[in-house]
Write a protein that holds these residues in place. Structure first.
Motif, short mmCIF file in Angstrom:
data_model
loop_
_atom_site.label_atom_id
_atom_site.label_comp_id
_atom_site.label_asym_id
_atom_site.label_seq_id
_atom_site.Cartn_x
_atom_site.Cartn_y
_atom_site.Cartn_z
N GLY A 145 0.81 -1.22 0.00
CA GLY A 145 0.00 0.00 0.00
C GLY A 145 0.84 1.26 0.00
N CYS A 146 1.86 1.27 0.82
CA CYS A 146 2.75 2.43 0.90
C CYS A 146 3.47 2.64 -0.42
CB CYS A 146 3.74 2.23 2.04
SG CYS A 146 4.89 3.60 2.26
N TYR A 147 4.00 1.55 -0.99
CA TYR A 147 4.72 1.65 -2.25
C TYR A 147 3.84 2.21 -3.37
CZ TYR A 147 7.22 0.50 -6.47
OH TYR A 147 7.83 0.59 -7.69
N ALA A 148 2.62 1.68 -3.49
CA ALA A 148 1.72 2.14 -4.55
C ALA A 148 1.40 3.63 -4.39
CB ALA A 148 0.44 1.31 -4.54
N MET A 149 1.17 4.06 -3.17
CA MET A 149 0.89 5.49 -2.93
C MET A 149 2.10 6.35 -3.25
SD MET A 149 -1.31 5.48 0.62
CE MET A 149 -1.65 7.24 0.58
N PHE A 150 3.30 5.89 -2.84
CA PHE A 150 4.50 6.68 -3.07
C PHE A 150 4.83 6.75 -4.56
CE2 PHE A 150 9.09 7.64 -2.83
CZ PHE A 150 9.02 8.80 -2.06
N LEU A 151 4.67 5.63 -5.26
CA LEU A 151 4.90 5.63 -6.70
C LEU A 151 3.94 6.60 -7.39
CD1 LEU A 151 6.25 4.63 -9.27
CD2 LEU A 151 4.78 2.59 -9.16
N SER A 152 2.69 6.58 -7.00
CA SER A 152 1.70 7.52 -7.55
C SER A 152 2.10 8.97 -7.28
CB SER A 152 0.32 7.24 -6.97
OG SER A 152 -0.61 8.20 -7.41
N ALA A 153 2.59 9.23 -6.08
CA ALA A 153 3.01 10.60 -5.73
C ALA A 153 4.18 11.05 -6.60
CB ALA A 153 3.40 10.67 -4.25
N LEU A 154 5.16 10.17 -6.80
CA LEU A 154 6.30 10.52 -7.64
C LEU A 154 5.87 10.80 -9.07
CD1 LEU A 154 9.03 7.97 -6.48
CD2 LEU A 154 8.92 10.41 -5.97
N MET A 155 5.05 9.93 -9.60
CA MET A 155 4.60 10.07 -10.98
C MET A 155 3.73 11.32 -11.15
SD MET A 155 3.86 6.08 -11.95
CE MET A 155 3.74 6.33 -13.72
N SER A 156 2.78 11.49 -10.24
CA SER A 156 1.89 12.65 -10.32
C SER A 156 2.65 13.96 -10.17
CB SER A 156 0.79 12.56 -9.25
OG SER A 156 0.01 11.40 -9.44
N GLY A 157 3.66 13.94 -9.31
CA GLY A 157 4.49 15.13 -9.11
C GLY A 157 5.24 15.53 -10.37
N ALA A 158 5.46 14.56 -11.26
CA ALA A 158 6.14 14.82 -12.53
C ALA A 158 5.14 15.01 -13.67
CB ALA A 158 7.10 13.68 -12.86
N GLY A 159 3.86 15.10 -13.31
CA GLY A 159 2.83 15.34 -14.32
C GLY A 159 2.33 14.09 -15.02
N VAL A 160 2.66 12.91 -14.50
CA VAL A 160 2.19 11.65 -15.07
C VAL A 160 1.23 11.01 -14.07
CG1 VAL A 160 2.86 9.37 -15.92
CG2 VAL A 160 4.39 11.32 -16.27
N VAL A 161 -0.06 11.04 -14.37
CA VAL A 161 -1.04 10.46 -13.46
C VAL A 161 -1.28 9.01 -13.88
CG1 VAL A 161 -3.39 10.61 -12.56
CG2 VAL A 161 -2.10 12.70 -13.06
N PRO A 162 -0.91 8.07 -13.02
CA PRO A 162 -1.07 6.65 -13.38
C PRO A 162 -2.56 6.27 -13.45
CG PRO A 162 -0.32 6.85 -11.12
CD PRO A 162 -0.32 8.23 -11.69
N ASP A 163 -2.87 5.40 -14.43
CA ASP A 163 -4.23 4.87 -14.52
C ASP A 163 -4.46 3.82 -13.43
OD1 ASP A 163 -4.84 6.34 -16.89
OD2 ASP A 163 -3.75 4.84 -18.06
#
Length: 140
Positions: A56-74
């Motif tokens: 759960g932590c990993y998925a949230m952190f990966l989403s934060a990194l991607m979103s912070g770079a303008g890539v919103v994961p599906d």
């Protein structure tokens, strides 16, 4: 920010049993035993809970990194497998945590791999698995 959970154990290791309760109430006197931890019986155990927290932590952190770079994961699917060696001399030892991750996102494969590696290193639970442990003891 601090969160807590508690455990109560009564009896011997093999014949006793315990219960786990989390601050949020998601776990409320949830039973666990030697058999659920070491013998594959149905029920929870500490390693399963660590795996859930890690995934759960990993998925949230990966989403934060991607979103912070303008890539919103599906979609991000993460499974953390916690390996416990019960035969380690002295006491059973968690020897590894392995993440299996599937990502669907609107960017190229190289970018996803880069985000995934950064998330593996930076996820707070990944860091916890290498953390110092402190103790405050009361004798009743």
């Amino acid at each position: 920010m601090q969160k807590h959970s508690s455990a109560i154990w009564t009896g011997s290791l093999k014949d006793g049993g315990g219960s786990l309760t989390s601050q949020s109430g998601v776990l409320s006197a949830t039973p666990y035993t030697f058999a659920t931890r070491f013998e594959g019986q149905n029920g929870t155990n500490p390693e399963e809970l660590i795996g859930a927290a890690h995934a759960g932590c990993y998925a949230m952190f990966l989403s934060a990194l991607m979103s912070g770079a303008g890539v919103v994961p599906d979609r991000i699917e993460a499974t953390s497998t916690i390996s416990l060696d019960p035969t380690t001399e002295g006491s059973p030892t968690v020897t590894a945590a392995h993440l299996d991750v599937t990502v669907k996102a609107p960017t190229d494969e190289a970018a996803i791999r880069d985000f995934a590696e950064k998330a593996k290193a930076g996820c707070p639970i990944s860091k916890l698995l290498k953390a110092e442990v402190s103790l405050a003891l009361k004798i009743a």
